[in-house]
Design a protein around this motif. Structure first.
Motif, mmCIF file in Angstrom:
data_model
loop_
_atom_site.group_PDB
_atom_site.id
_atom_site.type_symbol
_atom_site.label_atom_id
_atom_site.label_comp_id
_atom_site.label_asym_id
_atom_site.label_seq_id
_atom_site.Cartn_x
_atom_site.Cartn_y
_atom_site.Cartn_z
ATOM 1 N N ARG A 137 0.845 -1.198 0.000
ATOM 2 C CA ARG A 137 0.000 0.000 0.000
ATOM 3 C C ARG A 137 0.882 1.250 0.000
ATOM 4 O O ARG A 137 1.887 1.325 0.699
ATOM 5 N N TYR A 138 0.490 2.245 -0.780
ATOM 6 C CA TYR A 138 1.237 3.493 -0.869
ATOM 7 C C TYR A 138 0.266 4.656 -0.855
ATOM 8 O O TYR A 138 -0.738 4.663 -1.567
ATOM 9 N N LYS A 139 0.546 5.654 -0.015
ATOM 10 C CA LYS A 139 -0.266 6.873 0.017
ATOM 11 C C LYS A 139 0.681 8.056 -0.119
ATOM 12 O O LYS A 139 1.485 8.324 0.775
ATOM 13 N N GLU A 140 0.606 8.742 -1.268
ATOM 14 C CA GLU A 140 1.501 9.865 -1.544
ATOM 15 C C GLU A 140 1.390 10.923 -0.450
ATOM 16 O O GLU A 140 0.300 11.272 -0.018
ATOM 17 N N ASP A 145 2.212 10.718 2.681
ATOM 18 C CA ASP A 145 2.048 10.224 4.056
ATOM 19 C C ASP A 145 2.813 8.923 4.225
ATOM 20 O O ASP A 145 2.262 7.831 4.025
ATOM 21 N N GLN A 153 1.436 5.978 6.221
ATOM 22 C CA GLN A 153 0.402 5.131 5.630
ATOM 23 C C GLN A 153 0.948 4.205 4.555
ATOM 24 O O GLN A 153 0.213 3.389 4.015
ATOM 25 N N SER A 154 2.228 4.346 4.212
ATOM 26 C CA SER A 154 2.808 3.601 3.095
ATOM 27 C C SER A 154 3.622 2.417 3.587
ATOM 28 O O SER A 154 4.520 2.572 4.412
#
Length: 173
Positions: A38-41, A43, A46-47
């Motif tokens: 999972r990756y959240k640009e 943050d 969260q990645s």
């Protein structure tokens, strides 16, 4: 204060070829790191994944002497693609794992660690990042103790202290 759980980036090995002689063992292969985590640009908390592919040719060798001494190393070169969400491309890296040890009656003792040196600049939108391209490096070393039972079960303890660290998190593993 936050934590994230899940499956990170998965590595596959489409091929590994090895050769063996009395005291020498060699292998070549290719690791492919898939952007499955999972990756959240914006943050990092969260990645779990890096959100880019990387290709890592490798060469490994071991010398097992007749008197119990062992010298092993795995040499790798990690070629990274761009993170298309952030337009950031981390630089390519050479890294090596190593072990110098002695084996006797199922036990092994030695000194092990790793070395990493980034060889190309990090870029954002095609331009070099920071004063030196944000190039990272680290040298780690420490004790290695291993026990292998007659049925193949293994217990490994290793502690590795990181030194000569640049542009990376520093610590002990």
């Amino acid at each position: 204060s936050k934590s994230v759980n899940g499956v990170g980036d998965i590595t596959i090995d489409p091929f590994i070829v090895s050769w063996h002689s009395k005291n020498w063992h060699w292998a070549i292969g290719l690791d492919i790191n898939l952007p499955t985590g999972r990756y959240k640009e914006g943050d990092a908390r969260q990645s779990i994944g890096a959100n880019y592919w990387s290709y890592e040719p490798l060469f490994a060798f071991t010398y097992m002497g007749d008197t119990g001494w062992e010298l092993s190393s795995k040499l790798m070169y990690n070629i990274k693609t761009k993170n298309t969400d952030s337009n950031y491309q981390s630089g390519d890296e050479f890294h090596a794992d190593y072990l110098l040890g002695y084996r006797n009656n199922g036990w092994a003792y030695g000194l092990g660690g790793y070395f990493l040196k980034q060889t190309t600049d990090d870029t954002l939108n095609g331009r070099s990042v920071g004063l030196n391209g944000n190039k990272g490096q680290v040298l780690a070393f420490g004790p290695h103790v291993q026990y292998m039972g007659k049925n193949g079960d293994q217990f490994i303890f290793q502690w590795q202290h990181e030194t000569a660290v640049k542009n990376r998190f520093e610590g002990d593993k």
